[in-house]
Design a protein around this motif. Structure first.
Motif, short mmCIF file in Angstrom:
data_model
loop_
_atom_site.label_atom_id
_atom_site.label_comp_id
_atom_site.label_asym_id
_atom_site.label_seq_id
_atom_site.Cartn_x
_atom_site.Cartn_y
_atom_site.Cartn_z
N TYR A 185 0.88 -1.26 -0.11
CA TYR A 185 -0.07 -0.05 0.08
C TYR A 185 0.76 1.33 0.01
N GLN A 186 0.85 2.03 -1.11
CA GLN A 186 1.58 3.12 -1.33
C GLN A 186 1.20 4.55 -0.23
N THR A 187 0.14 4.07 0.36
CA THR A 187 -0.43 5.07 1.36
C THR A 187 0.20 4.69 2.74
N SER A 188 0.75 3.67 2.87
CA SER A 188 1.52 3.15 4.35
C SER A 188 2.56 4.23 4.83
N VAL A 189 2.45 4.55 5.89
CA VAL A 189 3.48 5.42 6.57
C VAL A 189 4.86 4.92 6.37
N PHE A 190 5.08 3.66 6.25
CA PHE A 190 6.35 3.11 6.10
C PHE A 190 6.70 2.63 4.89
N TYR A 191 5.95 3.36 3.81
CA TYR A 191 6.01 2.77 2.30
C TYR A 191 7.58 2.94 1.99
N ASN A 192 8.25 4.17 2.19
CA ASN A 192 9.59 4.13 1.80
C ASN A 192 10.72 3.73 2.83
N SER A 193 10.31 3.28 3.74
CA SER A 193 11.26 2.90 5.04
C SER A 193 11.17 1.42 5.35
N ALA A 194 10.31 0.79 5.13
CA ALA A 194 10.05 -0.60 5.97
C ALA A 194 11.15 -1.38 5.94
N PRO A 195 11.94 -1.64 4.84
CA PRO A 195 13.16 -2.63 4.82
C PRO A 195 14.25 -2.14 5.89
N VAL A 196 14.53 -0.79 5.99
CA VAL A 196 15.39 -0.26 6.81
C VAL A 196 14.89 -0.34 8.33
N LEU A 197 13.74 -0.18 8.46
CA LEU A 197 13.27 -0.12 9.74
C LEU A 197 13.09 -1.42 10.32
N ALA A 198 12.67 -2.39 9.39
CA ALA A 198 12.71 -3.80 10.10
C ALA A 198 14.16 -4.29 10.51
N LEU A 199 15.03 -3.87 9.40
CA LEU A 199 16.55 -4.26 9.84
C LEU A 199 17.06 -3.57 10.96
N SER A 200 16.61 -2.38 11.50
CA SER A 200 17.07 -1.76 12.64
C SER A 200 16.56 -2.50 13.93
N ILE A 201 15.33 -3.08 13.63
CA ILE A 201 14.81 -3.85 14.87
C ILE A 201 15.56 -5.13 15.30
N VAL A 202 16.13 -5.89 13.94
CA VAL A 202 16.68 -7.07 14.15
C VAL A 202 18.25 -6.97 13.69
N PHE A 203 18.87 -5.82 13.98
CA PHE A 203 20.30 -5.34 13.66
C PHE A 203 21.27 -6.21 14.15
N PHE A 204 21.27 -6.39 15.58
CA PHE A 204 22.49 -7.20 16.32
C PHE A 204 22.39 -8.46 16.16
N PRO A 205 21.45 -9.45 16.02
CA PRO A 205 21.41 -10.64 15.62
C PRO A 205 22.09 -10.93 14.22
N LEU A 206 21.40 -10.10 13.31
CA LEU A 206 21.91 -10.02 11.68
C LEU A 206 23.43 -9.89 11.65
N LEU A 207 23.84 -8.87 12.34
CA LEU A 207 25.13 -8.31 12.39
C LEU A 207 26.11 -9.26 12.95
N ASP A 208 25.68 -10.10 14.05
CA ASP A 208 26.56 -10.82 14.80
C ASP A 208 26.67 -12.20 13.97
N THR A 209 25.72 -12.39 13.33
CA THR A 209 25.63 -13.89 12.48
C THR A 209 26.30 -13.77 11.05
N LEU A 210 25.98 -12.67 10.50
CA LEU A 210 26.93 -12.56 9.00
C LEU A 210 28.59 -12.26 9.60
#
Length: 374
Positions: A252-277
């Motif tokens: 939905y282009q009207t979503s508040v997070f239309y242009n930021s969802a992937p980055v915002l989701a990454l910020s929430i799980v940043f540490f586990p992904l950083l440590d794993t990679l």
């Protein structure tokens, strides 16, 4: 009369009471399940034996994931009828698959291949039957929309990555549980903004199930671990939250997070992904061995070697992840590539800060010793 009330009941009309009820039910079930789990674990000797890689020296029960699973099952079965029943039932089905796989791995030993196949099955159930998948990268690397099968395969990769990332960081007291607690608070916030009441309910319920666990996980006496049962269920839930959040925002282009969802989701799980990679890079590129070979190169292991306690490490990691989430919210209207670069740069710097600080202290100490020996 009751049927009429149920037919017209909308949880969004009583949102605060509804979410509190989900939290309270999960908290109650969790509080009353842990004593039984602890008693059975001790009586039947279902304990984790400390090894060379263990950060603990005492035998400890590892079945904490059972209480987390039971709490969520009760909430879904009692409150799910008023929510998106199809999604919640499929989510429960995937959780059940991972529950039994994790339980077998905690009690006996399960091969990585079987765990991997179980994770694939649980993820595919949700991807195919709910069509919840990551459609594109919101313009990152120029990718806005992926072909259907590429989208499915990439979404599967995200599930496997996050599930195993949470499994890998479960190495010291409170770390996996506290990061999951923070992630659920963050997802509750974004799901309420996007009016995803069903997922906000499950997210709040997960918070309720984790609080009693964290109390016991941090305890010196009557300590308990979540085990693979808990870490796989938590990882699965959070990976579904990530995929659902990005999928809905991109649809939905009207979503508040239309242009930021992937980055915002990454910020929430940043540490586990950083440590794993990071750990995969060290194992494959530097040590030339399997990425799944156990070692003590995790960030939390390195912090333990520097003399920090379990609580200090957990607090440091969670606070930084909270900062990254708040910054991602502040950056959400920036150009997507700028958001992405800022998150990666700031996150890497913040998580490296303590190591840089200790390196500087070491260099200063060496220079002082060199001066005295002249």
């Amino acid at each position: 009369m009751i049927q009429e009330l149920l037919a017209y009941f909308n949880p969004f009309d009583y949102l605060v009471i509804w979410l509190f009820a989900a939290f309270a039910i999960a908290l109650f079930v969790s509080l009353n399940t842990f004593p039984a789990i602890f008693m059975i674990s001790v009586k039947k000797q279902l304990m984790d034996e400390p090894g060379s890689r263990s950060a603990h020296s005492k035998r400890t029960p590892t079945l904490g994931g059972i209480a987390i699973f039971m709490s969520l099952v009760v909430v879904i079965t009692t409150m799910g009828g008023f929510l998106d029943t199809k999604v919640l039932l499929l989510l429960l089905g995937g959780m059940t698959i991972l529950f039994f796989l994790g339980l077998k791995d905690d009690l006996l030993v399960l091969s990585p291949r079987k765990k991997f196949l179980g994770q694939l099955m649980a993820a595919l159930v949700l991807i195919i039957f709910t069509d919840t998948r990551i459609i594109g990268f919101s313009g990152i690397f120029g990718i806005t929309t992926m072909p259907y099968w590429v989208s499915v395969i990439f979404t599967l990769f995200v599930y496997i990555l996050i599930i195993n990332a949470y499994n890998l960081i479960d190495g010291i007291d409170g770390l996996a549980g506290s990061l999951a607690l923070f992630a659920c608070v963050a997802f509750t916030y974004v799901f309420l903004i996007t009016e995803e009441v069903s997922l906000a309910t499950i997210s709040v319920a997960t918070i309720g199930s984790l609080i009693p666990f964290l109390k016991l996980n941090f305890a010196k006496k009557r300590k308990i671990f979540m085990g693979d049962t808990g870490s796989m269920i938590i990882g699965f839930l959070l990976s579904f939250f990530v995929v659902r959040f990005i999928s809905e925002a991109q649809t939905y282009q009207t979503s508040v997070f239309y242009n930021s969802a992937p980055v915002l989701a990454l910020s929430i799980v940043f540490f586990p992904l950083l440590d794993t990679l990071r750990i995969f890079f060290i194992r494959v590129v530097i040590h030339k061995k399997s990425p799944f070979a156990a070692d003590q190169n995790h960030l939390h292991h390195n912090l333990l070697k520097l003399g920090y306690s379990h609580k200090q490490i957990t607090a440091w990691v969670v606070i930084i992840n909270m900062i990254l989430f708040v910054l991602a919210l502040l950056f959400k209207d920036f150009e997507i590539h700028l958001q992405f670069v800022l998150l990666l740069s700031i996150g890497t710097i913040l998580y490296s800060a303590v190591f840089i600080y200790h390196w500087m202290l070491t260099q200063k100490s060496k220079s002082k010793i060199a001066e005295h020996t002249r």
